[in-house]
Motif scaffolding. Sequence first.
Motif, PDB file in Angstrom:
ATOM      1  N   ASP A 191      -0.774  -0.231  12.685  1.00 23.57           N
ATOM      2  CA  ASP A 191      -0.492   0.525  13.905  1.00 23.57           C
ATOM      3  C   ASP A 191       0.998   0.500  14.246  1.00 23.57           C
ATOM      4  OD1 ASP A 191      -3.124   1.149  14.143  1.00 23.57           O
ATOM      5  OD2 ASP A 191      -3.574  -0.294  15.726  1.00 23.57           O
ATOM      6  N   LYS A 192       1.651  -0.617  13.957  1.00 29.20           N
ATOM      7  CA  LYS A 192       3.079  -0.735  14.282  1.00 29.20           C
ATOM      8  C   LYS A 192       3.962  -0.079  13.223  1.00 29.20           C
ATOM      9  CE  LYS A 192       2.864  -5.221  14.755  1.00 29.20           C
ATOM     10  NZ  LYS A 192       3.274  -6.624  14.974  1.00 29.20           N
ATOM     11  N   THR A 193       3.432   0.135  12.044  1.00 29.54           N
ATOM     12  CA  THR A 193       4.239   0.623  10.932  1.00 29.54           C
ATOM     13  C   THR A 193       4.088   2.113  10.688  1.00 29.54           C
ATOM     14  OG1 THR A 193       4.019  -1.535   9.854  1.00 29.54           O
ATOM     15  CG2 THR A 193       4.754   0.300   8.480  1.00 29.54           C
ATOM     16  N   LEU A 194       2.873   2.619  10.835  1.00 33.27           N
ATOM     17  CA  LEU A 194       2.595   4.002  10.464  1.00 33.27           C
ATOM     18  C   LEU A 194       3.017   4.976  11.551  1.00 33.27           C
ATOM     19  CD1 LEU A 194      -0.925   3.743   8.805  1.00 33.27           C
ATOM     20  CD2 LEU A 194       1.195   4.438   7.690  1.00 33.27           C
ATOM     21  N   SER A 195       3.881   5.923  11.200  1.00 38.45           N
ATOM     22  CA  SER A 195       4.229   6.991  12.132  1.00 38.45           C
ATOM     23  C   SER A 195       3.160   8.078  12.131  1.00 38.45           C
ATOM     24  CB  SER A 195       5.576   7.600  11.732  1.00 38.45           C
ATOM     25  OG  SER A 195       5.509   8.134  10.419  1.00 38.45           O
ATOM     26  N   GLU A 196       2.382   8.177  11.045  1.00 42.71           N
ATOM     27  CA  GLU A 196       1.405   9.246  10.907  1.00 42.71           C
ATOM     28  C   GLU A 196       0.383   9.291  12.033  1.00 42.71           C
ATOM     29  OE1 GLU A 196       2.594   7.472   8.558  1.00 42.71           O
ATOM     30  OE2 GLU A 196       2.799   8.581   6.670  1.00 42.71           O
ATOM     31  N   LEU A 244       0.847  -1.184   0.000  1.00 39.82           N
ATOM     32  CA  LEU A 244       0.000   0.000   0.000  1.00 39.82           C
ATOM     33  C   LEU A 244       0.883   1.235   0.000  1.00 39.82           C
ATOM     34  CD1 LEU A 244      -2.522  -0.975   2.839  1.00 39.82           C
ATOM     35  CD2 LEU A 244      -2.911  -1.189   0.384  1.00 39.82           C
ATOM     36  N   THR A 245       0.393   2.311  -0.588  1.00 45.70           N
ATOM     37  CA  THR A 245       1.077   3.586  -0.419  1.00 45.70           C
ATOM     38  C   THR A 245       0.831   4.058   1.012  1.00 45.70           C
ATOM     39  OG1 THR A 245      -0.824   4.934  -1.084  1.00 45.70           O
ATOM     40  CG2 THR A 245       0.644   4.126  -2.833  1.00 45.70           C
ATOM     41  N   ARG A 246       1.604   5.050   1.442  1.00 49.51           N
ATOM     42  CA  ARG A 246       1.405   5.566   2.802  1.00 49.51           C
ATOM     43  C   ARG A 246       0.030   6.203   2.944  1.00 49.51           C
ATOM     44  NH1 ARG A 246       5.635   4.781   5.857  1.00 49.51           N
ATOM     45  NH2 ARG A 246       4.543   5.759   7.596  1.00 49.51           N
ATOM     46  N   ASP A 247      -0.444   6.869   1.899  1.00 52.61           N
ATOM     47  CA  ASP A 247      -1.788   7.453   1.953  1.00 52.61           C
ATOM     48  C   ASP A 247      -2.838   6.358   2.108  1.00 52.61           C
ATOM     49  OD1 ASP A 247      -0.902  10.023   1.789  1.00 52.61           O
ATOM     50  OD2 ASP A 247      -1.308  10.261  -0.354  1.00 52.61           O
ATOM     51  N   GLN A 248      -2.716   5.295   1.326  1.00 54.84           N
ATOM     52  CA  GLN A 248      -3.672   4.193   1.419  1.00 54.84           C
ATOM     53  C   GLN A 248      -3.639   3.560   2.810  1.00 54.84           C
ATOM     54  OE1 GLN A 248      -2.184   1.863  -1.853  1.00 54.84           O
ATOM     55  NE2 GLN A 248      -3.781   2.564  -3.259  1.00 54.84           N
ATOM     56  N   SER A 257      -6.028   2.589   7.935  1.00 51.10           N
ATOM     57  CA  SER A 257      -5.836   2.466   9.378  1.00 51.10           C
ATOM     58  C   SER A 257      -6.889   3.259  10.149  1.00 51.10           C
ATOM     59  CB  SER A 257      -4.433   2.947   9.757  1.00 51.10           C
ATOM     60  OG  SER A 257      -4.277   2.995  11.165  1.00 51.10           O
ATOM     61  N   ASP A 258      -7.174   4.467   9.695  1.00 52.12           N
ATOM     62  CA  ASP A 258      -8.182   5.286  10.371  1.00 52.12           C
ATOM     63  C   ASP A 258      -9.562   4.652  10.257  1.00 52.12           C
ATOM     64  OD1 ASP A 258      -8.905   8.095  11.533  1.00 52.12           O
ATOM     65  OD2 ASP A 258     -10.312   7.780   9.884  1.00 52.12           O
ATOM     66  N   TRP A 259      -9.894   4.116   9.077  1.00 55.54           N
ATOM     67  CA  TRP A 259     -11.200   3.482   8.897  1.00 55.54           C
ATOM     68  C   TRP A 259     -11.342   2.274   9.804  1.00 55.54           C
ATOM     69  CZ3 TRP A 259     -12.976  -1.294   7.286  1.00 55.54           C
ATOM     70  CH2 TRP A 259     -14.335  -1.392   6.981  1.00 55.54           C
ATOM     71  N   GLU A 300      -7.146  14.205   6.037  1.00 57.89           N
ATOM     72  CA  GLU A 300      -7.949  14.769   4.955  1.00 57.89           C
ATOM     73  C   GLU A 300      -7.117  14.949   3.696  1.00 57.89           C
ATOM     74  OE1 GLU A 300     -11.187  15.341   4.691  1.00 57.89           O
ATOM     75  OE2 GLU A 300     -11.347  14.311   6.608  1.00 57.89           O
ATOM     76  N   ALA A 301      -5.851  15.371   3.875  1.00 59.39           N
ATOM     77  CA  ALA A 301      -4.978  15.547   2.708  1.00 59.39           C
ATOM     78  C   ALA A 301      -4.720  14.208   2.022  1.00 59.39           C
ATOM     79  CB  ALA A 301      -3.658  16.190   3.134  1.00 59.39           C
ATOM     80  N   ALA A 302      -4.532  13.151   2.820  1.00 57.65           N
ATOM     81  CA  ALA A 302      -4.308  11.819   2.239  1.00 57.65           C
ATOM     82  C   ALA A 302      -5.548  11.348   1.492  1.00 57.65           C
ATOM     83  CB  ALA A 302      -3.947  10.826   3.353  1.00 57.65           C
TER      84      ALA A 302
END
Length: 271
Positions: free
Chosen positions: A53-58, A10-14, A19-21, A69-71
Amino acid sequence: MDQETITIRLTRDQAFVLSDWLYQVMFQSDDLEGIVHDRAVWSPIYAISGTLDKTLSEIFMPGYDPRLEAAKERLCDCSGRGPKSGCAMVNDEGQVTKERAVQLVEGLLSSEQQESPWLPEAAVCDVREHALGWLVTWQSVEYIRSRDLEKMLVGHGPYLVDRQDGSIHHIPVTTYRGVDWEQLYLQQVRGARPPGPLIAAVRAFVQSDGTIAAMRHLRKQAPLLTPQQAKAYVMALREGAEPPEELATSLTRKREICPPLPIETLSAPAQ
């Protein structure tokens, strides 16, 4: 039973949006069972959520909502559905917003990572407003996630996203810390004329002691000027104008022993 693992890219945006969903469904709404009736599917859902959760710093960085929202907006653009209205690109004055500045820098970092995959993955970690635009600080994802100083990237300065056109510029850390970088930016990027170092003093001599005294003072401070050049310089000030640029700067400015590193333009004005 086949336990061979597979890799999903996945891209970071994806990944960020997914993750949020998943978080909203699994922990906020508590409606996973209502959405996914087959309990066998829960296992991969939990596995994917845990990995994200373990991978994303965002998810641990400040400014979560505008970055999300930007993603989403970038993903909508790529899918051809058009941008959403949740993230304003410019404010009422037509200037770039903070959310847009973050989006632009994250897009630049992503492009750099794709072009040079051996570089450490980087992400935005801080944004501060400035009269010229938005000062955006970035760091390695590993450092943002772990706060391990060995993972910290050093030696780079902030990015400035120009408030007027969204162009991105790198301010070297020594320039940012050591000189009047704002004036340097106005000269190098916006083409502003640098202030003459002797104009104020010579103008004061013209007003108090007259033209001849002002010419003497000027040639003492700038001995490279010929009498004709000094006269042209002083006469311009006496008439309320600015002296010719080559006289006001190149011949009267002292040569810097160690000039500051130039500000580098990384991207053109945003569309």
